[in-house]
Motif scaffolding. Structure first.
Motif, PDB file in Angstrom:
ATOM      1  N   GLY A  10      -1.742  -4.442   7.162  1.00  0.00           N
ATOM      2  CA  GLY A  10      -0.963  -3.225   6.913  1.00  0.00           C
ATOM      3  C   GLY A  10      -0.775  -2.399   8.168  1.00  0.00           C
ATOM      4  O   GLY A  10      -1.740  -1.958   8.783  1.00  0.00           O
ATOM      5  N   GLY A  11       0.484  -2.241   8.556  1.00  0.00           N
ATOM      6  CA  GLY A  11       0.789  -1.448   9.753  1.00  0.00           C
ATOM      7  C   GLY A  11       1.519  -0.169   9.375  1.00  0.00           C
ATOM      8  O   GLY A  11       2.479   0.219  10.031  1.00  0.00           O
ATOM      9  N   GLY A  12       1.080   0.489   8.290  1.00  0.00           N
ATOM     10  CA  GLY A  12       1.695   1.757   7.871  1.00  0.00           C
ATOM     11  C   GLY A  12       1.058   2.931   8.588  1.00  0.00           C
ATOM     12  O   GLY A  12       1.190   3.079   9.810  1.00  0.00           O
ATOM     13  N   PRO A  38       8.740  -2.550  12.759  1.00  0.00           N
ATOM     14  CA  PRO A  38       8.306  -1.223  12.306  1.00  0.00           C
ATOM     15  C   PRO A  38       9.431  -0.576  11.503  1.00  0.00           C
ATOM     16  O   PRO A  38      10.600  -0.656  11.898  1.00  0.00           O
ATOM     17  CB  PRO A  38       8.057  -0.460  13.609  1.00  0.00           C
ATOM     18  N   ARG A  39       9.081   0.048  10.390  1.00  0.00           N
ATOM     19  CA  ARG A  39      10.121   0.638   9.531  1.00  0.00           C
ATOM     20  C   ARG A  39      10.269   2.119   9.844  1.00  0.00           C
ATOM     21  O   ARG A  39       9.323   2.896   9.678  1.00  0.00           O
ATOM     22  CB  ARG A  39       9.763   0.445   8.059  1.00  0.00           C
ATOM     23  N   ALA A  40      11.478   2.494  10.317  1.00  0.00           N
ATOM     24  CA  ALA A  40      11.698   3.906  10.655  1.00  0.00           C
ATOM     25  C   ALA A  40      11.994   4.683   9.371  1.00  0.00           C
ATOM     26  O   ALA A  40      12.206   4.100   8.314  1.00  0.00           O
ATOM     27  CB  ALA A  40      12.881   4.006  11.608  1.00  0.00           C
ATOM     28  N   LEU A 298      -8.869   0.734   2.830  1.00  0.00           N
ATOM     29  CA  LEU A 298      -8.630   2.015   3.496  1.00  0.00           C
ATOM     30  C   LEU A 298      -7.297   2.589   3.028  1.00  0.00           C
ATOM     31  O   LEU A 298      -6.325   1.862   2.870  1.00  0.00           O
ATOM     32  CB  LEU A 298      -8.597   1.770   5.018  1.00  0.00           C
ATOM     33  N   GLY A 299      -7.240   3.896   2.856  1.00  0.00           N
ATOM     34  CA  GLY A 299      -5.983   4.554   2.492  1.00  0.00           C
ATOM     35  C   GLY A 299      -5.554   4.188   1.077  1.00  0.00           C
ATOM     36  O   GLY A 299      -6.393   3.943   0.198  1.00  0.00           O
ATOM     37  N   ASP A 300      -4.237   4.125   0.864  1.00  0.00           N
ATOM     38  CA  ASP A 300      -3.716   3.878  -0.484  1.00  0.00           C
ATOM     39  C   ASP A 300      -4.296   2.614  -1.111  1.00  0.00           C
ATOM     40  O   ASP A 300      -4.426   2.525  -2.328  1.00  0.00           O
ATOM     41  CB  ASP A 300      -2.184   3.738  -0.436  1.00  0.00           C
ATOM     42  N   THR A 313      -1.527  10.796   2.772  1.00  0.00           N
ATOM     43  CA  THR A 313      -1.548  10.654   4.226  1.00  0.00           C
ATOM     44  C   THR A 313      -2.823  11.261   4.803  1.00  0.00           C
ATOM     45  O   THR A 313      -3.438  10.701   5.721  1.00  0.00           O
ATOM     46  CB  THR A 313      -0.296  11.336   4.818  1.00  0.00           C
ATOM     47  N   ASN A 314      -3.211  12.381   4.252  1.00  0.00           N
ATOM     48  CA  ASN A 314      -4.472  13.000   4.662  1.00  0.00           C
ATOM     49  C   ASN A 314      -5.635  12.015   4.488  1.00  0.00           C
ATOM     50  O   ASN A 314      -6.408  11.769   5.422  1.00  0.00           O
ATOM     51  CB  ASN A 314      -4.688  14.268   3.815  1.00  0.00           C
ATOM     52  N   LEU A 315      -5.730  11.416   3.303  1.00  0.00           N
ATOM     53  CA  LEU A 315      -6.858  10.502   3.047  1.00  0.00           C
ATOM     54  C   LEU A 315      -6.792   9.275   3.951  1.00  0.00           C
ATOM     55  O   LEU A 315      -7.819   8.786   4.423  1.00  0.00           O
ATOM     56  CB  LEU A 315      -6.862  10.074   1.578  1.00  0.00           C
TER      57      LEU A 315
HETATM   58  C1  FAD Z   1       7.803   8.085  -2.437  1.00  0.00           C
HETATM   59  C2  FAD Z   1       6.542   8.536  -1.820  1.00  0.00           C
HETATM   60  C3  FAD Z   1       6.370   9.887  -1.502  1.00  0.00           C
HETATM   61  C4  FAD Z   1       5.187  10.301  -0.905  1.00  0.00           C
HETATM   62  N1  FAD Z   1       5.002  11.609  -0.579  1.00  0.00           N
HETATM   63  C5  FAD Z   1       3.868  11.976   0.050  1.00  0.00           C
HETATM   64  C6  FAD Z   1       3.641  13.306   0.467  1.00  0.00           C
HETATM   65  O1  FAD Z   1       4.451  14.189   0.246  1.00  0.00           O
HETATM   66  N2  FAD Z   1       2.496  13.600   1.105  1.00  0.00           N
HETATM   67  C7  FAD Z   1       1.555  12.655   1.393  1.00  0.00           C
HETATM   68  O2  FAD Z   1       0.541  12.959   2.000  1.00  0.00           O
HETATM   69  N3  FAD Z   1       1.729  11.398   0.993  1.00  0.00           N
HETATM   70  C8  FAD Z   1       2.853  11.039   0.339  1.00  0.00           C
HETATM   71  N4  FAD Z   1       3.017   9.763  -0.059  1.00  0.00           N
HETATM   72  C9  FAD Z   1       1.940   8.823   0.149  1.00  0.00           C
HETATM   73  C10 FAD Z   1       1.884   8.303   1.542  1.00  0.00           C
HETATM   74  O3  FAD Z   1       3.092   7.688   1.932  1.00  0.00           O
HETATM   75  C11 FAD Z   1       0.760   7.296   1.555  1.00  0.00           C
HETATM   76  O4  FAD Z   1      -0.349   7.827   0.887  1.00  0.00           O
HETATM   77  C12 FAD Z   1       0.367   7.005   2.952  1.00  0.00           C
HETATM   78  O5  FAD Z   1       1.478   6.470   3.638  1.00  0.00           O
HETATM   79  C13 FAD Z   1      -0.807   6.024   2.936  1.00  0.00           C
HETATM   80  O6  FAD Z   1      -0.798   5.219   4.051  1.00  0.00           O
HETATM   81  P1  FAD Z   1      -1.274   3.699   3.985  1.00  0.00           P
HETATM   82  O7  FAD Z   1      -1.204   3.232   5.382  1.00  0.00           O
HETATM   83  O8  FAD Z   1      -2.547   3.618   3.225  1.00  0.00           O
HETATM   84  O9  FAD Z   1      -0.195   2.959   3.086  1.00  0.00           O
HETATM   85  P2  FAD Z   1       1.321   2.670   3.401  1.00  0.00           P
HETATM   86  O10 FAD Z   1       1.919   3.790   4.165  1.00  0.00           O
HETATM   87  O11 FAD Z   1       1.937   2.281   2.113  1.00  0.00           O
HETATM   88  O12 FAD Z   1       1.285   1.408   4.372  1.00  0.00           O
HETATM   89  C14 FAD Z   1       0.937   0.138   3.933  1.00  0.00           C
HETATM   90  C15 FAD Z   1       1.573  -0.875   4.855  1.00  0.00           C
HETATM   91  O13 FAD Z   1       1.126  -2.157   4.485  1.00  0.00           O
HETATM   92  C16 FAD Z   1       2.220  -3.047   4.518  1.00  0.00           C
HETATM   93  N5  FAD Z   1       1.895  -4.132   3.589  1.00  0.00           N
HETATM   94  C17 FAD Z   1       1.910  -4.121   2.252  1.00  0.00           C
HETATM   95  N6  FAD Z   1       1.500  -5.290   1.774  1.00  0.00           N
HETATM   96  C18 FAD Z   1       1.221  -6.056   2.833  1.00  0.00           C
HETATM   97  C19 FAD Z   1       0.730  -7.377   2.979  1.00  0.00           C
HETATM   98  N7  FAD Z   1       0.492  -8.139   1.926  1.00  0.00           N
HETATM   99  N8  FAD Z   1       0.518  -7.856   4.226  1.00  0.00           N
HETATM  100  C20 FAD Z   1       0.777  -7.094   5.324  1.00  0.00           C
HETATM  101  N9  FAD Z   1       1.247  -5.839   5.242  1.00  0.00           N
HETATM  102  C21 FAD Z   1       1.454  -5.330   4.009  1.00  0.00           C
HETATM  103  C22 FAD Z   1       3.410  -2.225   4.090  1.00  0.00           C
HETATM  104  O14 FAD Z   1       4.632  -2.789   4.526  1.00  0.00           O
HETATM  105  C23 FAD Z   1       3.096  -0.905   4.774  1.00  0.00           C
HETATM  106  O15 FAD Z   1       3.632  -0.859   6.082  1.00  0.00           O
HETATM  107  C24 FAD Z   1       4.171   9.341  -0.659  1.00  0.00           C
HETATM  108  C25 FAD Z   1       4.359   8.004  -0.989  1.00  0.00           C
HETATM  109  C26 FAD Z   1       5.523   7.605  -1.560  1.00  0.00           C
HETATM  110  C27 FAD Z   1       5.684   6.145  -1.894  1.00  0.00           C
END
Ligand code: FAD
Length: 415
Positions: A10-12, A38-40, A298-300, A313-315
């Motif tokens: 995961g590169g989010g 990378p997704r803009a 980690l994270g979501d 995002t905070n978490l």
């Molecule tokens: C519509 C929407 C609105 C939001 N609004 C808010 C907000 O207002 N405030 C806030 O704090 N948070 C908000 N969030 C939540 C926030 O985007 C996430 O909590 C935060 O980005 C968590 O980061 P992450 O890196 O854990 O997950 P993500 O940002 O989801 O990143 C996960 C990454 O893993 C990649 N991935 C997925 N599966 C695989 C795989 N099998 N192999 C390799 N890569 C993979 C994905 O492409 C993605 O790049 C929102 C989310 C959504 C969907």
């Protein structure tokens, strides 16, 4: 260090954030990301709680502020577009629905990825498809057919995490739907103009319109002068299979939002032309543990609080900081993963608590409940109550992460 090589799926947000700290502590990190590049852009996320403190320690707060959206606040309108409530971003000390720092998810991910530098290997267009661990490490298989051993694996691959499925069990065990769906997409300035959605200064607000029947339509300003559209609605009567069918998703949206006022018809018309349409259910991820031996979430992936909380995002950012810090303190021993869970558990559970009324507050059922919401918001914004509400928001989040000494990084680099 016992665990020098770390695979991050995961590169989010969480992935690059944890890689940033781990490489500072001397670990070798590989990030696999399923997108081809990378997704803009994406939706707006906010930096709340302890995350600005972490981002400042990363030296990135100025870069984040420079890319932020400068939303003026939250505005609620009726079917004719008449303003019912206006909540400036600075009301409640920057802790209201629109936070002090709002930034597009893709912009934040880009800043974090740039900060990890050349020492972190990124493999795009690739997924983990198998994980087998033993006492010494984890054997990973990739969608490319490659195989490789790592000392530790971190699943930072979002709320539908593959690492979670491979190492902990099926999503249905851990994902708790909140009874609503949400859809988001971007409308370019040209498409906005063609769809009758010309932007004016009033669009610098996060503007929402509710209608009876648990429906909300919203717009937010994009950085390029375009518009971010969002739709939230109650899940009743919609088959969960909709999540697998983008054509059906658009059909359901058109059906549910038919006849709604304000800009709804123009937004629905623009939907078919948008190239980043996103649809998902509102759900929280709750797990008894985020650690299984040498694999951690980690994270979501481990504890999505759902977009309804505004805390994801905070978490993700705070979790990344704590996870890397604990691994540095334990020199890469898997025990550091357990320490991370211990340090984060309470903070995560507090941040998963939604405001009273939960998602129902966002999508009220009746016209009376919508009017009541407007009245309540105006009361909260009134002169006598505003400072009290601000104080209540501030008291919600007293967590200050441990200060992992910078010497850890210095010691690692001299090893
Ligand atoms: C519509 C929407 C609105 C939001 N609004 C808010 C907000 O207002 N405030 C806030 O704090 N948070 C908000 N969030 C939540 C926030 O985007 C996430 O909590 C935060 O980005 C968590 O980061 P992450 O890196 O854990 O997950 P993500 O940002 O989801 O990143 C996960 C990454 O893993 C990649 N991935 C997925 N599966 C695989 C795989 N099998 N192999 C390799 N890569 C993979 C994905 O492409 C993605 O790049 C929102 C989310 C959504 C969907």
């Amino acid at each position: 260090m016992a665990g020098r090589t770390i695979l991050i799926s995961g590169g989010g947000i969480a992935g690059p954030a944890v890689a940033y700290w781990l490489q500072r502590y001397g670990f070798d990190c590989t990030i696999v990301e399923r997108s081809a590049a990378p997704r803009a852009g994406g939706h707006a996320v906010d930096l709340r709680g302890a995350s600005p403190w972490v981002v400042e320690r990363m030296g990135l707060l100025d870069a984040v502020r420079a890319r932020s959206l400068h939303e003026r606040g939250l505005r609620m309108v009726d079917a004719r577009g008449t303003k019912k409530v206006e909540m400036p971003a600075e009301a409640f000390g920057g802790r209201g629905v629109v936070a002090d720092i709002e930034i597009l998810r893709g912009d934040l991910a880009g800043i974090l990825a740039d900060a990890t530098g050349d020492d972190v290997e990124y493999r795009y267009d690739q997924r983990v498809v198998g994980l087998e661990q033993d006492g010494d490490g984890v054997h990973a298989r990739f969608s490319s057919g490659d195989e490789q051993r790592f000392d530790l694996v971190i699943g930072a691959d979002g709320s539908h995490s593959t690492v979670r499925r491979l190492s902990f069990g099926p999503e249905s065990r851990f994902s708790h739907p909140l009874g609503a769906y949400n859809a988001h997409f971007s409308i370019s300035p040209e498409l906005a103009a063609a769809s009758g959605l010309d932007r004016d200064s009033s669009d610098d607000w996060f503007t929402i319109h509710n209608a009876p029947g648990r429906r909300m339509v919203g717009t937010r300003p994009d950085r390029d002068g375009g518009v971010k559209a969002m739709f939230i609605f109650g899940a009743e009567g919609v088959d969960a299979g909709v999540l697998r069918d983008p054509v059906e998703q658009r059909r359901v949206l058109r059906e549910r939002f038919a006849g709604m006022g304000w800009k709804t018809p123009a937004l629905l018309a623009a939907m078919d032309m948008a190239d980043d349409f996103y649809f998902d259910s509102y759900a929280q991820v709750k797990m008894p543990s985020w650690v299984n031996g040498r694999v951690a979430l980690l994270g979501d992936a481990g504890y999505s609080p759902s977009p309804a909380s505004g805390q994801g995002t905070n978490l993700a950012i705070v979790g990344a900081y704590v996870l890397a810090g604990e691994l540095a303190l334990t020199q890469g021993d898997p025990a550091g993963l357990t320490e991370y869970e211990g340090a984060m558990r309470d903070y995560v559970e507090r941040n998963q608590k939604l405001m009273p009324g939960g998602v129902d507050i966002m999508i009220p059922r009746s016209a009376a409940a919508i009017r009541m919401g407007h009245v309540l918001n105006r009361v909260m914004l009134s002169k006598p109550l505003r400072p009290l509400v601000a104080r209540a928001f501030a008291a919600e989040d007293p967590f200050t992460p441990r200060e992992y000494p910078d010497q850890l990084a210095d010691a690692a680099s001299s090893n």
